[in-house]
Motif scaffolding. Structure first.
Motif, PDB file in Angstrom:
ATOM      1  N   VAL A 211       0.555  -1.041   0.022  1.00 61.62           N
ATOM      2  CA  VAL A 211      -0.055  -0.098  -0.036  1.00 61.62           C
ATOM      3  C   VAL A 211       0.781   1.381   0.029  1.00 61.62           C
ATOM      4  O   VAL A 211       0.608   2.135  -0.567  1.00 61.62           O
ATOM      5  CB  VAL A 211      -0.895   0.004   1.329  1.00 61.62           C
ATOM      6  CG1 VAL A 211      -1.569   1.188   1.367  1.00 61.62           C
ATOM      7  CG2 VAL A 211      -1.910  -1.164   1.069  1.00 61.62           C
ATOM      8  N   ALA A 212       1.886   1.199   0.856  1.00 62.07           N
ATOM      9  CA  ALA A 212       2.732   2.519   0.920  1.00 62.07           C
ATOM     10  C   ALA A 212       3.433   2.607  -0.505  1.00 62.07           C
ATOM     11  O   ALA A 212       3.572   3.855  -0.855  1.00 62.07           O
ATOM     12  CB  ALA A 212       3.924   2.336   1.962  1.00 62.07           C
ATOM     13  N   LEU A 213       3.998   1.420  -1.181  1.00 63.18           N
ATOM     14  CA  LEU A 213       4.381   1.888  -2.471  1.00 63.18           C
ATOM     15  C   LEU A 213       3.440   2.169  -3.471  1.00 63.18           C
ATOM     16  O   LEU A 213       4.026   2.959  -4.341  1.00 63.18           O
ATOM     17  CB  LEU A 213       5.238   0.428  -2.821  1.00 63.18           C
ATOM     18  CG  LEU A 213       6.620  -0.033  -1.999  1.00 63.18           C
ATOM     19  CD1 LEU A 213       6.847  -1.383  -2.277  1.00 63.18           C
ATOM     20  CD2 LEU A 213       7.752   0.986  -2.507  1.00 63.18           C
ATOM     21  N   ALA A 214       2.394   1.670  -3.589  1.00 61.68           N
ATOM     22  CA  ALA A 214       1.463   2.232  -4.323  1.00 61.68           C
ATOM     23  C   ALA A 214       0.965   3.601  -4.066  1.00 61.68           C
ATOM     24  O   ALA A 214       0.845   4.394  -4.960  1.00 61.68           O
ATOM     25  CB  ALA A 214       0.012   1.449  -4.208  1.00 61.68           C
ATOM     26  N   GLY A 215       0.923   3.969  -3.033  1.00 58.66           N
ATOM     27  CA  GLY A 215       0.877   5.409  -2.778  1.00 58.66           C
ATOM     28  C   GLY A 215       2.010   6.262  -3.217  1.00 58.66           C
ATOM     29  O   GLY A 215       1.988   7.561  -3.701  1.00 58.66           O
TER      30      GLY A 215
END
Length: 241
Positions: A211-215
Protein backbone atom coordinates in the motif's frame (compact mmCIF):
# COMPACT_ATOMS: atom_id res chain seq x y z
CA UNK A 1 24.10 -7.16 -2.08
CA UNK A 2 21.01 -7.65 -4.23
CA UNK A 3 21.83 -8.74 -7.77
CA UNK A 4 18.37 -7.55 -8.73
CA UNK A 5 19.41 -4.04 -7.72
CA UNK A 6 22.61 -4.31 -9.75
CA UNK A 7 20.70 -5.42 -12.83
CA UNK A 8 18.08 -2.68 -12.36
CA UNK A 9 20.72 0.04 -12.01
CA UNK A 10 22.54 -1.35 -15.05
CA UNK A 11 19.31 -1.36 -17.06
CA UNK A 12 18.58 2.28 -16.18
CA UNK A 13 22.09 3.36 -17.15
CA UNK A 14 21.97 1.32 -20.36
CA UNK A 15 18.61 2.85 -21.31
CA UNK A 16 19.87 6.36 -20.63
CA UNK A 17 22.81 5.78 -22.97
CA UNK A 18 20.39 4.91 -25.78
CA UNK A 19 18.18 8.02 -25.44
CA UNK A 20 19.23 11.01 -27.55
CA UNK A 21 16.89 13.59 -25.99
CA UNK A 22 18.34 15.17 -22.84
CA UNK A 23 14.83 15.86 -21.53
CA UNK A 24 13.75 12.23 -21.79
CA UNK A 25 17.10 11.01 -20.52
CA UNK A 26 16.61 13.04 -17.34
CA UNK A 27 13.04 11.77 -17.03
CA UNK A 28 14.08 8.12 -17.28
CA UNK A 29 16.81 8.67 -14.71
CA UNK A 30 14.28 10.28 -12.35
CA UNK A 31 12.06 7.18 -12.32
CA UNK A 32 12.16 5.99 -8.67
CA UNK A 33 13.06 2.39 -9.52
CA UNK A 34 16.19 2.19 -7.30
CA UNK A 35 14.23 3.92 -4.52
CA UNK A 36 11.54 1.26 -4.78
CA UNK A 37 14.07 -1.56 -4.60
CA UNK A 38 15.77 0.06 -1.61
CA UNK A 39 12.47 0.45 0.26
CA UNK A 40 11.42 -3.11 -0.54
CA UNK A 41 14.72 -4.60 0.58
CA UNK A 42 15.45 -2.55 3.69
CA UNK A 43 12.05 -1.74 5.29
CA UNK A 44 13.17 1.80 6.10
CA UNK A 45 10.94 4.54 7.52
CA UNK A 46 10.74 7.61 5.31
CA UNK A 47 11.15 10.93 7.10
CA UNK A 48 12.49 14.37 6.30
CA UNK A 49 16.01 13.00 5.99
CA UNK A 50 15.20 11.27 2.70
CA UNK A 51 13.62 14.46 1.37
CA UNK A 52 16.96 16.18 1.84
CA UNK A 53 18.49 13.19 0.09
CA UNK A 54 16.70 14.36 -3.07
CA UNK A 55 18.41 17.72 -2.58
CA UNK A 56 21.64 15.74 -2.30
CA UNK A 57 20.97 14.12 -5.67
CA UNK A 58 20.75 17.56 -7.25
CA UNK A 59 23.91 18.69 -5.46
CA UNK A 60 25.65 15.63 -6.87
CA UNK A 61 24.88 16.64 -10.47
CA UNK A 62 25.59 20.32 -9.86
CA UNK A 63 28.97 19.46 -8.36
CA UNK A 64 29.90 17.19 -11.25
CA UNK A 65 28.75 19.79 -13.79
CA UNK A 66 30.70 22.65 -12.22
CA UNK A 67 33.82 20.54 -11.66
CA UNK A 68 33.79 19.20 -15.23
CA UNK A 69 32.65 22.21 -17.27
CA UNK A 70 33.82 25.14 -15.13
CA UNK A 71 37.07 23.83 -13.66
CA UNK A 72 37.97 21.29 -16.34
CA UNK A 73 38.45 18.29 -14.08
CA UNK A 74 38.41 14.87 -15.78
CA UNK A 75 34.90 13.44 -15.67
CA UNK A 76 35.91 10.59 -13.36
CA UNK A 77 37.38 13.00 -10.81
CA UNK A 78 34.35 15.28 -11.14
CA UNK A 79 32.11 12.27 -10.56
CA UNK A 80 34.06 11.28 -7.44
CA UNK A 81 33.86 14.85 -6.16
CA UNK A 82 30.08 14.88 -6.64
CA UNK A 83 29.81 11.56 -4.87
CA UNK A 84 31.92 12.93 -2.03
CA UNK A 85 29.52 15.87 -1.64
CA UNK A 86 26.56 13.48 -1.47
CA UNK A 87 28.32 11.23 1.07
CA UNK A 88 29.28 14.23 3.22
CA UNK A 89 25.67 15.45 3.24
CA UNK A 90 24.49 11.92 4.07
CA UNK A 91 26.93 11.61 6.97
CA UNK A 92 25.73 14.96 8.35
CA UNK A 93 22.05 14.03 8.06
CA UNK A 94 22.59 10.60 9.63
CA UNK A 95 24.46 12.25 12.49
CA UNK A 96 21.65 14.75 13.08
CA UNK A 97 19.06 11.97 13.14
CA UNK A 98 15.49 11.73 11.81
CA UNK A 99 13.99 15.04 10.69
CA UNK A 100 10.28 15.92 10.98
CA UNK A 101 8.60 15.25 7.66
CA UNK A 102 6.14 18.15 7.24
CA UNK A 103 8.53 21.06 8.06
CA UNK A 104 11.27 19.50 5.92
CA UNK A 105 8.82 19.02 3.05
CA UNK A 106 7.85 22.69 3.25
CA UNK A 107 11.51 23.78 3.14
CA UNK A 108 12.27 21.49 0.19
CA UNK A 109 9.27 22.79 -1.78
CA UNK A 110 10.30 26.42 -1.21
CA UNK A 111 13.87 25.59 -2.23
CA UNK A 112 12.64 23.84 -5.38
CA UNK A 113 10.53 26.85 -6.39
CA UNK A 114 13.44 29.24 -5.84
CA UNK A 115 15.82 27.08 -7.88
CA UNK A 116 13.30 26.65 -10.72
CA UNK A 117 12.71 30.40 -10.85
CA UNK A 118 16.46 31.00 -11.05
CA UNK A 119 16.92 28.38 -13.76
CA UNK A 120 14.18 29.92 -15.91
CA UNK A 121 15.99 33.27 -15.85
CA UNK A 122 19.35 31.76 -16.63
CA UNK A 123 20.22 31.48 -20.29
CA UNK A 124 22.63 28.61 -20.78
CA UNK A 125 24.70 27.62 -23.81
CA UNK A 126 23.00 25.60 -26.52
CA UNK A 127 23.00 21.87 -25.94
CA UNK A 128 25.82 20.12 -27.81
CA UNK A 129 25.39 17.10 -29.98
CA UNK A 130 24.46 13.91 -28.08
CA UNK A 131 27.37 11.81 -26.94
CA UNK A 132 28.23 8.92 -29.22
CA UNK A 133 29.18 5.61 -27.74
CA UNK A 134 32.93 5.07 -28.13
CA UNK A 135 33.07 1.55 -26.74
CA UNK A 136 31.59 -1.54 -28.39
CA UNK A 137 28.20 -2.48 -26.92
CA UNK A 138 29.34 -5.68 -25.12
CA UNK A 139 32.31 -3.94 -23.50
CA UNK A 140 30.15 -0.97 -22.51
CA UNK A 141 27.66 -3.34 -20.87
CA UNK A 142 30.45 -4.95 -18.84
CA UNK A 143 31.63 -1.51 -17.68
CA UNK A 144 28.07 -0.59 -16.68
CA UNK A 145 27.64 -3.85 -14.74
CA UNK A 146 30.94 -3.36 -12.93
CA UNK A 147 30.12 0.25 -12.05
CA UNK A 148 26.64 -0.68 -10.88
CA UNK A 149 28.05 -3.39 -8.61
CA UNK A 150 30.45 -0.92 -6.96
CA UNK A 151 27.79 1.77 -6.42
CA UNK A 152 25.28 -0.72 -5.00
CA UNK A 153 27.89 -2.00 -2.54
CA UNK A 154 28.69 1.56 -1.49
CA UNK A 155 25.05 2.61 -1.23
CA UNK A 156 24.20 -0.25 1.12
CA UNK A 157 26.47 1.26 3.77
CA UNK A 158 24.35 4.42 4.07
CA UNK A 159 21.49 3.12 6.21
CA UNK A 160 18.53 5.50 5.76
CA UNK A 161 20.23 7.47 2.99
CA UNK A 162 20.41 4.33 0.85
CA UNK A 163 16.98 5.33 -0.51
CA UNK A 164 18.25 8.37 -2.42
CA UNK A 165 21.82 7.27 -3.11
CA UNK A 166 22.72 8.10 -6.77
CA UNK A 167 23.18 4.48 -7.85
CA UNK A 168 22.79 5.00 -11.57
CA UNK A 169 23.65 8.71 -11.32
CA UNK A 170 27.36 7.98 -10.89
CA UNK A 171 27.45 6.34 -14.34
CA UNK A 172 24.79 8.53 -15.95
CA UNK A 173 26.87 11.63 -15.17
CA UNK A 174 29.76 10.10 -17.11
CA UNK A 175 27.53 9.14 -20.04
CA UNK A 176 25.91 12.60 -20.17
CA UNK A 177 29.08 14.63 -19.69
CA UNK A 178 28.77 16.63 -22.94
CA UNK A 179 25.30 17.92 -22.07
CA UNK A 180 25.54 17.62 -18.29
CA UNK A 181 24.35 21.18 -17.64
CA UNK A 182 21.09 20.64 -19.55
CA UNK A 183 20.66 17.21 -17.98
CA UNK A 184 21.06 18.70 -14.49
CA UNK A 185 18.46 21.38 -15.20
CA UNK A 186 15.92 18.86 -16.45
CA UNK A 187 16.59 16.54 -13.54
CA UNK A 188 16.15 19.41 -11.08
CA UNK A 189 12.63 19.89 -12.42
CA UNK A 190 11.86 16.16 -12.38
CA UNK A 191 13.22 15.73 -8.86
CA UNK A 192 10.04 17.24 -7.42
CA UNK A 193 8.29 14.04 -8.53
CA UNK A 194 10.76 12.09 -6.37
CA UNK A 195 9.66 14.26 -3.44
CA UNK A 196 6.08 13.25 -4.32
CA UNK A 197 7.17 9.61 -4.28
CA UNK A 198 8.66 9.91 -0.79
CA UNK A 199 5.66 11.87 0.45
CA UNK A 200 3.27 9.20 -0.80
CA UNK A 201 5.30 6.46 0.89
CA UNK A 202 5.40 8.43 4.14
CA UNK A 203 1.68 9.19 4.21
CA UNK A 204 0.65 5.63 3.32
CA UNK A 205 3.38 4.06 5.43
CA UNK A 206 0.98 3.09 8.24
CA UNK A 207 -0.48 0.38 6.03
CA UNK A 208 1.24 -2.58 4.45
CA UNK A 209 4.34 -2.08 2.33
CA UNK A 210 2.49 -2.72 -0.97
CA UNK A 211 0.00 0.00 0.00
CA UNK A 212 2.83 2.39 0.88
CA UNK A 213 4.58 1.70 -2.43
CA UNK A 214 1.35 2.15 -4.36
CA UNK A 215 0.86 5.50 -2.63
CA UNK A 216 4.47 6.42 -3.41
CA UNK A 217 4.10 5.71 -7.13
CA UNK A 218 0.77 7.54 -7.18
CA UNK A 219 2.47 10.57 -5.62
CA UNK A 220 5.25 10.36 -8.19
CA UNK A 221 2.82 10.08 -11.09
CA UNK A 222 0.63 12.99 -10.00
CA UNK A 223 3.58 15.34 -9.45
CA UNK A 224 5.32 14.26 -12.67
CA UNK A 225 2.10 14.96 -14.59
CA UNK A 226 1.75 18.41 -13.00
CA UNK A 227 5.36 19.23 -13.85
CA UNK A 228 4.99 18.26 -17.51
CA UNK A 229 1.50 19.66 -18.07
CA UNK A 230 2.61 23.28 -18.78
CA UNK A 231 5.12 22.04 -21.37
CA UNK A 232 2.51 19.91 -23.10
CA UNK A 233 0.12 22.86 -23.20
CA UNK A 234 2.75 25.13 -24.73
CA UNK A 235 3.66 22.54 -27.37
CA UNK A 236 -0.03 22.10 -28.31
CA UNK A 237 -0.53 25.84 -28.59
CA UNK A 238 2.58 26.16 -30.75
CA UNK A 239 1.34 23.34 -33.00
CA UNK A 240 -2.13 24.88 -33.35
CA UNK A 241 -0.62 28.17 -34.52
Amino acid sequence: MSWGTVLLVSAVVWLVTLIRSVRWRAFVYSLPLPMTIALVGADLPVDGTQLLGVVGLNLFFVTVTVAYHRFGLPILLADLLGLGVYLALSALLLRVGPLPFAPTLGCVLVLWLVVMRWLRRRVGPPAPEPTRNALPAPLRLLVVLAGSTVTVLLGQQLRGMVVTFPYSGVLVAIESRRDLADFSRHFAANSLALVGFLAGYHWFGDGTRPVALAGAWAGYGVVALLIRLPGWRRSRLATSH
